[in-house]
Scaffold this motif. Structure first.
Motif, PDB file in Angstrom:
ATOM      1  N   GLU A  88     -38.728 -13.007 -33.213  1.00 20.73           N
ATOM      2  CA  GLU A  88     -38.043 -12.937 -34.509  1.00 20.73           C
ATOM      3  C   GLU A  88     -37.815 -11.488 -34.918  1.00 20.73           C
ATOM      4  O   GLU A  88     -36.747 -11.127 -35.411  1.00 20.73           O
ATOM      5  CB  GLU A  88     -38.859 -13.658 -35.579  1.00 20.73           C
ATOM      6  N   PHE A  89     -38.838 -10.650 -34.717  1.00 20.88           N
ATOM      7  CA  PHE A  89     -38.731  -9.239 -35.072  1.00 20.88           C
ATOM      8  C   PHE A  89     -37.605  -8.564 -34.279  1.00 20.88           C
ATOM      9  O   PHE A  89     -36.766  -7.866 -34.838  1.00 20.88           O
ATOM     10  CB  PHE A  89     -40.067  -8.534 -34.840  1.00 20.88           C
ATOM     11  N   ILE A  90     -37.587  -8.784 -32.970  1.00 20.85           N
ATOM     12  CA  ILE A  90     -36.554  -8.166 -32.131  1.00 20.85           C
ATOM     13  C   ILE A  90     -35.176  -8.725 -32.469  1.00 20.85           C
ATOM     14  O   ILE A  90     -34.190  -7.977 -32.517  1.00 20.85           O
ATOM     15  CB  ILE A  90     -36.890  -8.327 -30.639  1.00 20.85           C
ATOM     16  N   ASN A  91     -35.081 -10.016 -32.704  1.00 20.98           N
ATOM     17  CA  ASN A  91     -33.783 -10.595 -33.088  1.00 20.98           C
ATOM     18  C   ASN A  91     -33.232  -9.953 -34.348  1.00 20.98           C
ATOM     19  O   ASN A  91     -32.026  -9.722 -34.462  1.00 20.98           O
ATOM     20  CB  ASN A  91     -33.898 -12.111 -33.292  1.00 20.98           C
ATOM     21  N   PHE A  92     -34.101  -9.662 -35.304  1.00 25.26           N
ATOM     22  CA  PHE A  92     -33.638  -9.095 -36.566  1.00 25.26           C
ATOM     23  C   PHE A  92     -33.466  -7.574 -36.505  1.00 25.26           C
ATOM     24  O   PHE A  92     -32.518  -7.041 -37.062  1.00 25.26           O
ATOM     25  CB  PHE A  92     -34.608  -9.466 -37.699  1.00 25.26           C
ATOM     26  N   HIS A  93     -34.392  -6.866 -35.843  1.00 26.30           N
ATOM     27  CA  HIS A  93     -34.374  -5.394 -35.875  1.00 26.30           C
ATOM     28  C   HIS A  93     -34.031  -4.716 -34.546  1.00 26.30           C
ATOM     29  O   HIS A  93     -33.872  -3.493 -34.507  1.00 26.30           O
ATOM     30  CB  HIS A  93     -35.740  -4.869 -36.340  1.00 26.30           C
ATOM     31  N   GLY A  94     -33.935  -5.485 -33.464  1.00 25.15           N
ATOM     32  CA  GLY A  94     -33.726  -4.890 -32.147  1.00 25.15           C
ATOM     33  C   GLY A  94     -32.517  -3.985 -32.043  1.00 25.15           C
ATOM     34  O   GLY A  94     -32.601  -2.857 -31.549  1.00 25.15           O
TER      35      GLY A  94
END
Length: 176
Positions: free
Chosen positions: A17-23
């Motif tokens: 989720e973190f990478i999907n949003f901030h990647g």
């Protein structure tokens, strides 16, 4: 939140989720220069206030990293006004202030170009009284920056923010 006006970060526990949003935003920092690091200090005694976000100024943007709980991290972009007075949950006795490049060894990375970015996870194990591992889980822990021959990470230090200039063998690093 945290005495910062209009600061409402979204906290993440899941790396995907973190990478999907901030990647994509993090990847865009590759090739950019770290211009400064802003941290909060208590004015009267000069103590670093690790409960507040840490801000990296990179490529003209503010990457605002926060660890508020021991199992999650948040990153926001350009939301914190460094000129705005901090008011730690209405506690009038604290005199908190933002300081630029004030923590030790920050000069090692200021003015340096980011060559790679990693998302960091750690393994947390539940152990019984005999030393047997009952279960193990991965916790989202922080963000690391490869800067030439140097390395810098900001991470969750069990409900506050920590810094390191070394990769640690017990952590898992996912390159973006």
């Amino acid at each position: 939140m945290l005495g910062i006006k209009e600061y409402e970060p979204i906290f993440y526990t899941d790396i995907n989720e973190f990478i999907n949003f901030h990647g994509d935003s993090l990847r865009q920092l590759i090739g950019s220069t770290i211009e400064g690091i802003w941290t909060v200090y208590e004015f009267s005694d000069g103590e670093f206030w690790a409960d507040c976000p840490v801000i990296l100024v990179v490529g003209g943007r503010q990457l605002e990293f926060c660890s508020f709980n021991d199992r999650e991290i948040a990153v926001t972009w350009d939301r914190i006004d460094l000129e705005e007075k901090l008011d730690w949950y209405g506690n009038g006795e604290l005199n908190l202030e933002w300081r630029r490049n004030a923590f030790g060894n920050s000069s090692l990375i200021i003015g340096k170009q980011i060559e790679e970015i990693e998302v960091i996870e750690m393994t947390q194990e539940a152990i019984d009284s005999k030393g047997n591992v009952l279960n193990s889980e991965l916790l989202l822990n922080g963000v690391g920056f490869g800067i030439g021959s140097r390395y810098f990470s900001i991470f969750n230090a069990f409900d506050e923010t920590g810094f390191s200039y070394l990769r640690q063998d017990n952590l898992i690093y996912t390159k973006l």
